[in-house]
Motif scaffolding. Structure first.
Motif, PDB file in Angstrom:
ATOM      1  N   LEU A  16       0.818  -1.220   0.000  1.00  0.00           N
ATOM      2  CA  LEU A  16       0.000   0.000   0.000  1.00  0.00           C
ATOM      3  C   LEU A  16       0.848   1.264   0.000  1.00  0.00           C
ATOM      4  CD1 LEU A  16      -2.710  -1.101   2.619  1.00  0.00           C
ATOM      5  CD2 LEU A  16      -2.798  -1.318   0.133  1.00  0.00           C
ATOM      6  N   SER A  17       2.114   1.119  -0.408  1.00  0.00           N
ATOM      7  CA  SER A  17       3.040   2.260  -0.383  1.00  0.00           C
ATOM      8  C   SER A  17       2.641   3.354  -1.354  1.00  0.00           C
ATOM      9  CB  SER A  17       4.461   1.778  -0.704  1.00  0.00           C
ATOM     10  OG  SER A  17       4.928   0.890   0.284  1.00  0.00           O
ATOM     11  N   ASP A  18       2.063   2.963  -2.508  1.00  0.00           N
ATOM     12  CA  ASP A  18       1.681   3.977  -3.494  1.00  0.00           C
ATOM     13  C   ASP A  18       0.609   4.912  -2.949  1.00  0.00           C
ATOM     14  OD1 ASP A  18       3.484   2.994  -5.243  1.00  0.00           O
ATOM     15  OD2 ASP A  18       2.056   2.076  -6.617  1.00  0.00           O
ATOM     16  N   PHE A  19      -0.371   4.355  -2.209  1.00  0.00           N
ATOM     17  CA  PHE A  19      -1.408   5.192  -1.622  1.00  0.00           C
ATOM     18  C   PHE A  19      -0.803   6.169  -0.622  1.00  0.00           C
ATOM     19  CE2 PHE A  19      -4.566   1.460  -2.218  1.00  0.00           C
ATOM     20  CZ  PHE A  19      -4.695   1.780  -3.561  1.00  0.00           C
ATOM     21  N   ILE A  20       0.096   5.653   0.204  1.00  0.00           N
ATOM     22  CA  ILE A  20       0.714   6.475   1.230  1.00  0.00           C
ATOM     23  C   ILE A  20       1.590   7.562   0.609  1.00  0.00           C
ATOM     24  CG2 ILE A  20       2.376   6.428   3.136  1.00  0.00           C
ATOM     25  CD1 ILE A  20       1.318   3.565   3.753  1.00  0.00           C
TER      26      ILE A  20
END
Length: 416
Positions: free
Chosen positions: A153-157
């Motif tokens: 979920l790094s892209d969202f963060i």
């Protein structure tokens, strides 16, 4: 031009100002939940490393995150497209400011200074965009890699962090956007000027009428130029297809061009700053049930509502009230045009009604276009002349177009 043309391919660039001034609306909600789920995934790797049988924990956490990523990816991609617009604007500014390659580009050195505060943010945006593109159009390994990162979920963060960074630089980004837009507009205006047979910079005066020398319509390949000096409203009469509508459209277009890109398709043009309101190309509306005449009346009412004692209005009307019977058309047209003559406006009206030229002689100047009849043909000079029209060609056109003699003769007899 090549640098700026790439911005036009990104449809979201048109919504850039809305995006910049409403960054909070584009943030991913409940972002803390994504932090928690990523932390759970990483923490589950610790017991799994100590006891292989507990590998089920990171697998289970990864499947949950992958499900979240899959469901939220569409909305995230739509929001990310707005960041691409930011990336495009900043990159375009930096390329335009890249002096040394040409004298043209070195003129925009200020763009480089305006783009510097976004250097670090742009690097992270570009990295995020590359991962997004790999996940959409890359090979199998690139797609798998994108989904592997998606599990964390790094892209969202990272996306939300970028919005936070931009939120403190909204004013600077807005100024950069407008500066790039000014460069784009200047190039477009220069290209337009280069395509014209002749053009001029308009002379915007505090008050007065409209003066134009060798004015023409920019969409015509071989235009016929005209020169006019309108100190008050004018009625333009003349035979069919003689050039009335084209001329008044040329005036209207040049009033817009003069006050937008400071360019006129003429050798000289002088005019006051003015609002432009027109009633041209009127059509009925079957879906709404409005007749041709009703649409005309609405167009004229719109003109009247624009009149302001402090602000000058230039109005152009083509074939006023032709959607009704002759008697009422003349009466209503006379009343409307007399009313306009007493206001802070300059009205130019094209009409076939010669009667109006006599009724309104105290309020309007008269001009006309005429035809030249040669044997069985009609030709036009498309040159405006002073005074009202003194010829008609509607019945003659019937003959030239091959209508039966019986019809032509009957029409001529009724016209006497």
């Amino acid at each position: 031009m090549i640098i700026l043309s790439r911005l036009g391919k990104e449809r979201n660039s048109y919504y850039f100002p809305v995006f910049i001034h409403n960054l909070g609306c584009f943030e991913i909600p409940n972002i803390r939940f994504y932090y928690v789920m990523r932390a759970i995934l990483f923490l589950s790797l610790i017991p799994a490393a100590l006891q292989p049988q507990l590998l089920v924990l990171p697998v289970f956490a990864g499947l949950i995150n992958l499900t979240i990523y899959s469901f939220q990816k569409y909305k995230y991609s739509a929001n990310l497209s707005m960041l691409r617009s930011v990336l495009g604007i900043v990159r375009a500014a930096r390329k335009l400011a890249d002096g040394g390659r040409s004298e043209y580009e070195s003129r925009f050195h200020d763009l480089g200074d305006r783009a510097k505060p976004f250097a670090h943010t742009v690097f992270k945006m570009a990295k995020l965009q590359r991962r997004e593109q790999d996940g959409i159009a890359g090979d199998v390994f690139s797609i798998l890699g994108a989904y592997f990162i998606g599990i964390t979920l790094s892209d969202f963060i990272q996306y939300n962090r970028l919005l936070k960074e931009l939120s403190g630089k909204q004013q600077e980004l807005d100024l950069l956007y407008h500066r790039v837009g000014e460069v784009d507009m200047s190039i477009a205006a220069a290209s337009f000027r280069a395509s014209l047979p002749h053009w001029c910079v308009p002379d915007i005066v505090p008050s007065g009428g409209i003066e134009a020398k060798e004015i023409y319509h920019p969409l015509l390949n071989e235009p016929v130029c005209n020169s006019v000096n309108f100190e008050r409203g004018c009625l333009i009469t003349g035979s069919n297809a003689s050039g009335k509508s084209t001329f008044i459209k040329a005036l209207a277009v040049n009033v817009l061009l003069a006050q937008s890109i400071f360019t006129c398709t003429a050798d000289y043009m002088k005019l006051p700053a003015a609002s432009l309101v027109t009633s041209m190309a009127v059509r009925d509306d079957v879906m709404s049930g409005e007749s041709y005449y009703i649409k005309e009346v609405k167009y004229l009412k719109r003109i009247i509502q624009q009149l302001d004692s402090e602000h000058f209005v230039f109005c152009v009307i083509d074939e006023i009230l032709r959607g009704t019977n002759t008697r009422e058309r003349i009466a209503a047209s006379y009343a409307v045009l007399k009313y306009l003559a007493g206001k802070n406006c300059l009205a130019v009206i094209a009409s076939h009604d010669i009667e109006l030229t006599e009724l309104l002689t105290d309020f309007y100047d008269n001009y006309h276009f005429k035809e030249q009849i040669q044997g069985d043909g009609i030709s036009y000079t498309y040159k405006i002349q002073p005074g009202p029209a003194d010829s008609k060609n509607a019945i003659r056109l019937l003959s030239i177009m091959g209508f039966p003699d019986e019809i032509v003769e009957e029409a001529e007899q009724q016209c006497k």
